[in-house]
Design a protein around this motif. Structure first.
Motif, PDB file in Angstrom:
ATOM      1  N   LYS A 134      27.752  34.001  38.727  1.00  0.00           N
ATOM      2  CA  LYS A 134      27.677  35.386  38.287  1.00  0.00           C
ATOM      3  C   LYS A 134      28.170  35.466  36.858  1.00  0.00           C
ATOM      4  O   LYS A 134      29.330  35.238  36.595  1.00  0.00           O
ATOM      5  CB  LYS A 134      28.510  36.276  39.189  1.00  0.00           C
ATOM      6  CG  LYS A 134      28.146  37.729  39.062  1.00  0.00           C
ATOM      7  CD  LYS A 134      28.959  38.584  39.956  1.00  0.00           C
ATOM      8  CE  LYS A 134      29.718  39.560  39.091  1.00  0.00           C
ATOM      9  NZ  LYS A 134      30.377  40.593  39.828  1.00  0.00           N
ATOM     10  N   ALA A 187      26.264  38.538  42.757  1.00  0.00           N
ATOM     11  CA  ALA A 187      26.247  37.107  42.456  1.00  0.00           C
ATOM     12  C   ALA A 187      24.913  36.476  42.858  1.00  0.00           C
ATOM     13  O   ALA A 187      24.200  36.995  43.712  1.00  0.00           O
ATOM     14  CB  ALA A 187      27.387  36.417  43.178  1.00  0.00           C
ATOM     15  N   ILE A 193      36.910  31.058  36.467  1.00  0.00           N
ATOM     16  CA  ILE A 193      36.112  31.624  35.382  1.00  0.00           C
ATOM     17  C   ILE A 193      37.026  32.495  34.526  1.00  0.00           C
ATOM     18  O   ILE A 193      38.179  32.726  34.879  1.00  0.00           O
ATOM     19  CB  ILE A 193      34.937  32.466  35.917  1.00  0.00           C
ATOM     20  CG1 ILE A 193      35.450  33.586  36.826  1.00  0.00           C
ATOM     21  CG2 ILE A 193      33.955  31.604  36.666  1.00  0.00           C
ATOM     22  CD1 ILE A 193      34.454  34.670  37.040  1.00  0.00           C
ATOM     23  N   HIS A 209      38.400  35.400  33.916  1.00  0.00           N
ATOM     24  CA  HIS A 209      38.580  36.674  34.604  1.00  0.00           C
ATOM     25  C   HIS A 209      40.083  36.922  34.683  1.00  0.00           C
ATOM     26  O   HIS A 209      40.843  35.991  34.947  1.00  0.00           O
ATOM     27  CB  HIS A 209      37.968  36.579  36.013  1.00  0.00           C
ATOM     28  CG  HIS A 209      37.885  37.899  36.711  1.00  0.00           C
ATOM     29  ND1 HIS A 209      38.901  38.387  37.464  1.00  0.00           N
ATOM     30  CD2 HIS A 209      36.896  38.824  36.758  1.00  0.00           C
ATOM     31  CE1 HIS A 209      38.547  39.590  37.947  1.00  0.00           C
ATOM     32  NE2 HIS A 209      37.337  39.872  37.529  1.00  0.00           N
ATOM     33  N   PRO A 210      40.539  38.166  34.445  1.00  0.00           N
ATOM     34  CA  PRO A 210      41.981  38.395  34.426  1.00  0.00           C
ATOM     35  C   PRO A 210      42.689  38.025  35.729  1.00  0.00           C
ATOM     36  O   PRO A 210      43.889  37.797  35.748  1.00  0.00           O
ATOM     37  CB  PRO A 210      42.091  39.892  34.141  1.00  0.00           C
ATOM     38  CG  PRO A 210      40.740  40.463  34.374  1.00  0.00           C
ATOM     39  CD  PRO A 210      39.787  39.364  34.097  1.00  0.00           C
ATOM     40  N   SER A 211      41.949  37.960  36.835  1.00  0.00           N
ATOM     41  CA  SER A 211      42.582  37.639  38.124  1.00  0.00           C
ATOM     42  C   SER A 211      42.933  36.158  38.215  1.00  0.00           C
ATOM     43  O   SER A 211      43.733  35.767  39.054  1.00  0.00           O
ATOM     44  CB  SER A 211      41.634  37.995  39.264  1.00  0.00           C
ATOM     45  OG  SER A 211      40.513  37.144  39.222  1.00  0.00           O
ATOM     46  N   MET A 237      40.936  34.146  39.360  1.00  0.00           N
ATOM     47  CA  MET A 237      40.205  33.675  40.525  1.00  0.00           C
ATOM     48  C   MET A 237      38.940  32.932  40.094  1.00  0.00           C
ATOM     49  O   MET A 237      38.573  32.917  38.935  1.00  0.00           O
ATOM     50  CB  MET A 237      39.821  34.860  41.419  1.00  0.00           C
ATOM     51  CG  MET A 237      41.008  35.454  42.139  1.00  0.00           C
ATOM     52  SD  MET A 237      40.703  37.108  42.708  1.00  0.00           S
ATOM     53  CE  MET A 237      39.792  36.780  44.186  1.00  0.00           C
ATOM     54  N   GLY A 238      38.284  32.330  41.077  1.00  0.00           N
ATOM     55  CA  GLY A 238      37.099  31.544  40.766  1.00  0.00           C
ATOM     56  C   GLY A 238      35.849  32.105  41.393  1.00  0.00           C
ATOM     57  O   GLY A 238      35.881  33.095  42.110  1.00  0.00           O
ATOM     58  N   LEU A 239      34.742  31.444  41.087  1.00  0.00           N
ATOM     59  CA  LEU A 239      33.432  31.794  41.652  1.00  0.00           C
ATOM     60  C   LEU A 239      32.726  30.480  41.949  1.00  0.00           C
ATOM     61  O   LEU A 239      33.015  29.461  41.333  1.00  0.00           O
ATOM     62  CB  LEU A 239      32.603  32.541  40.602  1.00  0.00           C
ATOM     63  CG  LEU A 239      32.694  34.039  40.497  1.00  0.00           C
ATOM     64  CD1 LEU A 239      31.753  34.520  39.419  1.00  0.00           C
ATOM     65  CD2 LEU A 239      32.333  34.718  41.807  1.00  0.00           C
TER      66      LEU A 239
END
Lengths: 508, 194
Positions: A50, A56, A100, A102-104, A106-108
């Protein structure tokens, strides 16, 4: 009298209308005079499923597959989505979750490609005759090529390029503002590929049937203005207006730019098309040209690698999936102690906590700044002194200090009444706040909490309906059973085998 | 005297007409059920988990509306729901007895499932699909995490997992500043004291 003159010159398109508020920021365009270079090929490319706003994608390839550059490797699911294409030829080595930008943190799910260096590519049929083609056909091509807005919002481009009977597009605006400090990708694109951008504009205009076309550039890029003016004339599009705007952040924000040029405001919760305007970034226009004219999907973009901590800043054409660490190392930055890396511009970008994330369609800049420069923003929040400066600079005319109070106190309904969702998170209020209140951060917190509340409310409502439907069904089953029993008793027949196949299905 | 008769009869006539209108209005605009129950039910998270001691959200809403139950028994609703119900009922907020657990999701280990349909019958929101002697499975998007299916399972093949966090649903935390923290602490103290 001067007001009248001003109004007249605005109406005639000689002077822009401007927008409310905004700030003057230190430009720091370190890379404005540096030509676009090609980035070296990374030993591994990591392509997230995404890279756009929306749903996604689903991978179409398997581990071990050979892919060519430009080959579609992930299918778009749903309407608001853009497919992903391989950005180099090579082998798919794994498909797994990866971090990725991203402020979190987290991944994708990502597709990992090991390039073979052959650079074998796959393109769609080049359309030289685009002018004779149906806009719907061109739109499908742009959708297939995975185009998204390259200004930073990464909204799938084809969605905007539609001829709608109810909302006809009258004005196409090409956004060459680039108001974020440091960033020079659009600037360099306009200098080096003006002809392609203008051709892209012609295609976009043909697709939406717009009467008027404007290319907007800030006055800190006089060379780009000159080049674009010449390119417009060279392409025989004399009616395209190249407008010079006074430099002011956040003029590059879509709604602010539309207001500055047309004098009309996009209503809250509405889209530019509702007032007959279409806005596209100059980079997107170039990508439209490549997609239509050369059948080339979106597999790379120009990224400004800059900041005081980069030994060799520059404007790089980077294939998607290239790890940020690889890009920075290529510009001589390997020791990252006391250095902050920012993904995007300094005003709206995010600090990267991990630089193994890949460059994606949204990456317009990678900045490395020494830590002390950032620390002033991080210093602790002081009480609001009611100076009102934040309201003065807010381009959407909100009252940021009150809004932040409501968010801090978890009074989200109140925050919504103060139009929290109209905030464009440009960061002007945080920038000018003498008490260093992290206003935008509070707004993001408030928006996130409200979204969560909405989601749980919607889920509760759905669950309530399911539970009620079940109750009713059980009641029906009970009655049916009772009716059957009484029938059985009446006919004095032996008892029926008990009904033990009630599986929660309607028919039982 | 005539004045007196006129006054009484005109007022009497008016009262009669008004009475007839009220009687009709009562029939015509009759409210089905107790509106308070509906309002409370709308605030509840609808997990139908029964942790409040009532067999579902609606029965709890009825109990609260009739004054039989306190406002602080909804565990998954947490403080927010408690405060909203207290506000609606016009009563003092009460502190919660149990902390709300993180959102859960039931998961059936399919190779161990014997297809007995007991969990399907237990599920209050029809979030489990399956047929006799066939594997059952949980529709993750519909599961409220109430755990009511765990108990009836004769082979213990249902696990309660943490609901996976989606990047799309991630929300920014409060800024990490002293003022933000202080505010948060003061709020939680206030709720605790109440």
């Amino acid at each position: 009298m001067p007001a009248l003159l001003k109004n007249l010159s605005r109406k005639l398109g000689m002077m822009p209308f401007g927008f409310h508020g905004g700030v003057e920021v230190d430009q720091r365009k370190l890379t404005a005079s540096m030509a676009i270079e090609d980035c070296a090929l990374s030993p591994v490319l990591i392509l997230p499923m995404k890279q756009h706003i929306g749903e996604a994608c689903t991978p179409l390839v398997h581990v071990g597959d050979y892919v060519k550059r430009g080959q579609k490797i992930a299918r778009a699911e749903g309407y608001v989505a853009a497919p992903v294409h391989a950005s180099a030829s090579g082998k798919v080595v794994k498909i797994e979750e990866h971090r990725i930008a991203h402020p979190s943190g987290m991944g994708l799910p990502c597709i990992f490609i090991e390039p073979d260096g052959d650079d074998a590519s796959e393109t769609l049929e080049p359309w030289e005759d685009w002018a004779e083609r149906d806009p719907g056909e061109l739109r499908e091509r742009i959708r297939m090529c995975g185009l998204v807005g390259l200004g930073g919002a990464v909204f799938p481009t084809f969605i905007k390029l539609v001829r709608d009977q109810r909302h006809a597009v009258e004005t196409v605006i090409l956004n060459g503002i680039e108001c974020e400090p440091y960033l020079t990708t659009d600037h360099r694109l306009m200098l080096e590929h003006a002809d392609e951008i203008v051709a892209g504009l012609a295609i976009i205009r043909h697709m939406v049937g717009a009467r008027e076309a404007v290319i907007a550039i800030e006055d800190n890029k006089p060379d780009a203005v000159e080049t674009m003016r010449r390119a417009v004339v060279a392409a025989g599009l004399e009616d395209v207006r190249v407008t010079v705007m006074p430099t002011r952040y956040p003029q590059g924000s879509e709604k602010q730019l539309i207001q500055a040029i047309t004098g009309r405001e996009v209503p809250a919760g509405k889209l530019p098309v509702h007032i007959g305007v279409l806005c596209q970034n100059v980079g997107t226009a170039q990508a439209v040209f490549h997609a239509v004219r050369h059948g080339r999907p979106l597999t790379e973009r120009v990224v400004t690698v800059s900041g005081e901590a980069v030994p060799r800043p520059g404007n790089l054409r980077i294939p998607f999936g290239t790890p940020v660490r690889f890009v920075l190392a290529g510009r001589g930055l390997e020791d990252l102690n006391d250095i902050h890396i920012i993904h995007g511009g300094p005003m709206m970008g995010e600090r990267l906590r991990n630089i193994d994330v890949p460059v994606v369609k949204a990456t317009n800049g990678l900045l490395a700044v020494p830590e002390p420069q950032m620390s002033s923003m991080q210093s602790s929040e002081q009480p609001c002194i009611r100076c009102g400066h934040c309201s003065e600079v807010c381009p959407v005319m909100l009252v940021p200090n009150l809004l932040a109070d409501h968010c801090r106190n978890d009074e989200f309904t109140r925050a919504e009444q103060y139009q929290l969702f109209d905030c464009i998170e440009c960061g002007c209020c945080s920038y000018v706040c003498p008490s260093t209140i992290p206003l935008v951060h509070y707004f993001r917190y408030g928006k996130g909490q409200l979204a969560q509340i909405r989601r749980s409310e919607a889920f509760a409502e759905e669950s309530r309906l399911r539970s009620e439907a079940r109750e009713q069904r059980l009641e029906r089953e009970k009655q049916a059973k009772a009716a059957r029993r009484s029938r059985v008793r009446k006919t004095h027949a032996p008892a029926e085998p008990s009904d033990n196949n009630a599986t929660g299905k309607e028919e039982s | 005297m005539t004045q007196f008769v006129a006054a009484v009869s005109s007022l009497g006539a008016f009262a009669l007409v008004a009475g007839i209108i009220l009687a009709i209005a009562q029939k015509a605009f009759r409210v089905e059920g107790d509106p308070m129950v509906e309002k409370i039910d709308a605030l509840l998270p609808q997990t139908q988990c029964g942790q409040c001691g009532y067999p579902g959200c609606k029965p709890y809403a009825e109990a609260v509306a009739s004054g039989e139950a306190d406002v602080n028994h909804c565990v998954p609703g947490g403080e927010r729901t408690m405060l909203q119900i207290a506000d609606l009922m016009g009563v003092e907020p009460k502190s919660l007895e149990e902390e709300a657990a993180a959102p859960m999701l039931a998961f059936i280990r399919e190779d161990e499932c014997i297809g007995c349909t007991l969990c399907i019958k237990a599920c209050p929101v029809d979030a489990i699909v399956g047929a006799p002697k066939q594997y059952h499975t949980v529709i993750a998007d519909h599961c409220t995490g109430c755990t009511l299916c765990v108990e009836p399972c004769p082979v213990d093949c249902i696990d309660m997992l943490l609901k996976p966090e989606l990047i799309e649903h991630w929300a920014w935390p409060l800024p990490d500043t002293t003022r933000a923290r202080l505010g948060q602490e003061r709020r939680s103290q206030h709720a605790g004291a109440a």
